[in-house]
Design an enzyme around this catalytic site. Structure first.
Site, PDB file in Angstrom:
ATOM      1  N   GLU A   1       0.819  -1.216   0.000  1.00 51.78           N
ATOM      2  CA  GLU A   1       0.000   0.000   0.000  1.00 51.78           C
ATOM      3  C   GLU A   1       0.852   1.267   0.000  1.00 51.78           C
ATOM      4  O   GLU A   1       0.545   2.252   0.652  1.00 51.78           O
ATOM      5  CB  GLU A   1      -0.958  -0.007   1.195  1.00 51.78           C
ATOM      6  CG  GLU A   1      -1.932  -1.160   1.179  1.00 51.78           C
ATOM      7  CD  GLU A   1      -2.928  -1.128   2.308  1.00 51.78           C
ATOM      8  OE1 GLU A   1      -4.131  -1.366   2.052  1.00 51.78           O
ATOM      9  OE2 GLU A   1      -2.520  -0.888   3.457  1.00 51.78           O
TER      10      GLU A   1
ATOM     11  N   ASP B   1      -8.413  -8.997   3.366  1.00 56.63           N
ATOM     12  CA  ASP B   1      -8.220  -7.866   4.275  1.00 56.63           C
ATOM     13  C   ASP B   1      -9.331  -7.801   5.321  1.00 56.63           C
ATOM     14  O   ASP B   1     -10.222  -6.956   5.228  1.00 56.63           O
ATOM     15  CB  ASP B   1      -8.173  -6.549   3.481  1.00 56.63           C
ATOM     16  CG  ASP B   1      -7.758  -5.361   4.341  1.00 56.63           C
ATOM     17  OD1 ASP B   1      -7.303  -5.575   5.474  1.00 56.63           O
ATOM     18  OD2 ASP B   1      -7.895  -4.222   3.872  1.00 56.63           O
TER      19      ASP B   1
ATOM     20  N   GLU C   1     -13.408  -2.548  11.074  1.00 57.39           N
ATOM     21  CA  GLU C   1     -13.262  -1.796   9.830  1.00 57.39           C
ATOM     22  C   GLU C   1     -14.289  -2.216   8.780  1.00 57.39           C
ATOM     23  O   GLU C   1     -14.823  -1.380   8.056  1.00 57.39           O
ATOM     24  CB  GLU C   1     -11.845  -1.984   9.285  1.00 57.39           C
ATOM     25  CG  GLU C   1     -11.588  -1.312   7.955  1.00 57.39           C
ATOM     26  CD  GLU C   1     -10.179  -1.547   7.436  1.00 57.39           C
ATOM     27  OE1 GLU C   1      -9.897  -1.105   6.311  1.00 57.39           O
ATOM     28  OE2 GLU C   1      -9.361  -2.173   8.147  1.00 57.39           O
TER      29      GLU C   1
END
Length: 719
Positions: free
Chosen positions: A308, A382, A410
């Site tokens: 990332e 993820d 998340e």
């Protein structure tokens, strides 16, 4: 006179109401007042006299915790005495102490290790002696917290004998906290670390944080975001880190720091961060020496590299082992470790992001230094609501691999949704990797028993913030608690964890405990059903990951789009990872390749993870895929409604403040479950060209309405 009486009555009602209200700050260390006479009497008898020396910082905090717990739960102040061979009542001393010596042999001592403990009761009623013993003061602390957990649960103690030691060595919280006090993917306020007032001001919250962690066996904490800031390694910030390490040390907690790979350039004034450059190697060695001079028990570095956009060894044509080994060499003289995250994907979109960690790391097995640990997410994408276990788990027998779970929600409704994650964690830990043989579960991989790893670990991305109750949603505390309990015992059941937490956090009333437990144990499956049923994944809103957005396709790279992951078209939906697709399934051992590679045996949980499923595909229940998709979403909505109804029955045993808070949050959760169902079925229906299935409520709005919703200030997204 009448007016004065009325005023007095209002004051009394206010006081009573205030006493009933609770913020949740005390977590599971609430120490409920025991009203059951028989239970109270046994603990009064146990705790009236305590023999122990206050000859170490850890023993001082043991005494303080006992005084707080016993005073609150029993209304007495214990008498602390020096321990002797003739001591009665409760004795808390190391196994070599004269008051304990003789009860346990050397073999028992060896079996405890450095953190295990024994709670042992001997003698007859009225003349019983109860011993908490261990090889170290930290073991005594863990044993004390275990005994207090039994008190909170009002367990019977007669003839008790417990020998407990951690199943995993490194039991860790990873904070994604920035030096600015923002928290990446944080949904419970700002960071609890006030870097501006450190090192001179130690907030009581830091001490209570350490108490909570020690009570569930957590022994390590990474203070800062894995998207690291090199500033934390500068001298002034290391003094602040030292202050936290000093506060945590009596509780057995080591501090780790996230290290930005490019730090030699950013704060070291070098022109390169090439791990094979001697100047770079020396810079990291000097930095490690500096840190250990300040913090002798510093744990080491946690590193996110070449993922990332984060810098790493691949920037210089090197591999992950080159980078990790360079940093490991710097901390090795101090017995430190480097935790190297395996969550990687290239700056260019690969054929299947699922495959990249395995592709990059498996060829390096055996090439990492012996003080390097690979930190592997529970699943290959993820932290989705449900993922198959990561194919790296079990695939690297020569390299210690530790688990990374995510406590902060998340992709699970933030701190708005009640989701007890222990069943999800348990599902992963119980999964059979078939490496090297059947029965090699993920739990056996990460506890070291499968491959005899030198280091073992389990980490959770923290859900902790500055909110008064620490985690935003009162029930999110249970996920913090579950992480600690599973790291101590990776085979403990979700039911036991839930039962312990409820009794310590809310009530010991059996009917209410069972109702709340039912809510908790069913919550994860409910959320999967209304968010990502039948293997759908990564269809949340872009960037913030709040709410449904399966239509999103405008990201700067393909694998940041929701459409990349579900690939819906007129034929069907799902990502073909079989040999006819990306062949990601080849990264798993047999028989999983064959089982998951066959659409008829893959199972409902993993269907669209591994197959592009036709809309009219007939499933085992006789209904086609589209009908099952709709009914799964509806089941999720009904599950959320059921949770809300169940909660209304517990009000008499839960304090008014937290009862109302959870009630309001469950109302939001129900509304958002409906939103998820309606938005997703409206969108996928444009491809299936089939009507909303019978038994599924029709969407209230059209698709364009759901696509028009915008959340520019959704919490937790600090980019």
């Amino acid at each position: 006179m009448h007016r004065k009486l009325l005023v007095c009555l209002y004051v009394m009602l206010f006081i009573l109401g205030t006493a009933r209200a609770e913020s949740g700050y005390d977590l599971w260390l609430r120490y409920l007042q025991i009203v059951n006479a028989a239970s109270k009497n046994q603990f009064v008898s146990l705790f009236s006299q305590i023999a122990m020396e206050a000859n170490s910082p850890t023993k001082v905090v043991i005494r303080a915790e006992l005084a707080l717990a016993i005073g609150t739960a029993l209304g007495i102040q214990p008498k602390f005495l020096s321990a002797t061979a003739n001591s009665k009542g409760l004795i808390i001393e190391k196994i070599q102490h004269p008051a304990v010596k003789g009860f346990f042999d050397a073999k028992t001592s060896d079996s405890l290790g450095q953190e295990g403990f024994i709670i042992h009761q001997t003698g007859t009623a009225g003349n019983a002696k109860t011993i908490i013993t261990a090889n170290t003061d930290i073991g005594l602390l863990y044993g004390t917290f275990h005994l207090l957990r039994l008190m909170n649960s009002q367990a019977a103690l007669n003839g008790i004998h417990i020998l407990s030691k951690p199943g995993i060595g490194l039991r860790m919280l990873n904070h994604w906290d920035n030096l600015t006090r923002t928290v990446e993917r944080g949904y419970s306020g700002s960071s609890i670390w006030n870097w501006h007032s450190l090192p001179d001001y130690i907030d009581q919250r830091y001490i209570d944080y350490a108490r909570a962690n020690a009570s569930i066996g957590i022994n390590a904490v990474a203070l800062t975001n894995v998207n690291a800031n090199a500033t934390v390694l500068t001298p002034s910030y290391l003094q602040k880190v030292k202050a936290l390490a000093d506060a945590f040390r009596p509780y057995g907690i080591k501090v780790f720091l996230t290290a930005r790979f490019s730090s030699p350039i950013e704060i070291g004034m070098l022109k390169t961060a090439d791990p094979l450059d001697p100047q770079v190697q020396q810079w990291w060695k000097n930095k490690a020496d500096e840190i250990y001079t300040l913090i002798p028990d510093f744990g080491g570095f946690l590193v996110k590299a070449n993922s990332e956009g984060q810098p790493g060894p691949q920037n210089y044509g090197r591999n992950h082992a080159d980078g990790a080994n360079m940093m490991a060499a710097a901390v090795k003289p101090h017995n430190g470790v480097v935790i190297w995250r395996a969550f990687v994907y290239s700056s260019e979109t690969p054929e299947d992001r699922f495959k990249q960690p395995y592709t990059e790391f498996v060829p390096l097995d055996g090439k990492f230094s012996d003080n390097v640990i690979l930190q592997v997410k529970n699943g290959p994408i993820d932290f989705q609501p449900r993922e198959p276990f990561h194919p790296l788990l079990g695939a690297m027998p020569k390299t210690p691999t530790m688990m990374e779970f995510q406590l902060t929600q998340e992709y699970l409704g933030f701190a708005t949704h009640l989701v007890f994650l222990a069943p999800m964690f348990r599902e992963v830990l119980d999964a059979d990797t078939y490496r090297p043989r059947q029965g090699t579960t993920v739990a056996k991989v990460i506890d070291g028993s499968a491959f005899n790893y030198k280091y073992t670990g389990m980490a959770g991305v923290a859900n902790i913030g500055s909110d008064l109750n620490w985690t935003g949603h009162p029930f999110a505390q249970a996920n913090w608690y579950a992480l600690g309990r599973l790291a101590w015992d990776p085979y403990i059941s979700s039911e036991i964890i839930a039962d312990e937490w409820i009794r310590q956090t809310f009530t010991n009333q059996t009917a209410t405990v069972n109702t709340i437990k039912n809510i908790m144990l069913g919550s994860h499956e409910t959320v999967v059903n209304y968010m990502t049923p039948l293997g759908l994944h990564h269809i949340m809103g872009y960037g913030h990951h709040y709410g449904p957005a399966p239509w999103y396709n405008k990201a700067s790279r393909e694998d940041w789009n929701c459409t990349y992951f579900h690939k819906a078209d007129a034929k069907g939906v799902g990502f073909d990872r079989t040999s006819k697709g990306t062949n990601a399934l080849a990264q798993y051992a047999e028989p999983l390749q064959t089982k998951w590679g066959n659409i008829s045996t893959a199972g409902d949980k993993w269907l669209t993870w591994f197959h592009h499923v036709p809309w009219d595909y007939q499933m085992a229940n006789g209904k086609n895929f589209w009908n099952n998709l709709g009914l799964s979403y509806q089941k999720g909505v009904e599950g959320a409604r059921q949770m809300e109804r169940q909660w209304t029955t517990v009000g008499s045993d839960v304090d008014a403040q937290r009862y109302k808070q959870v009630q309001m949050l469950l109302s939001i959760q129900v509304k958002e479950a409906v939103w998820w169902r309606d938005a997703c079925l409206s969108y996928f229906g444009t491809f299936s060209n089939m009507p909303i299935p019978q038994g599924v409520e029709k969407p209230e709005f059209d698709l364009e309405y759901y696509k028009s919703l915008s959340f520019p200030y959704a919490p937790g997204n600090t980019h």
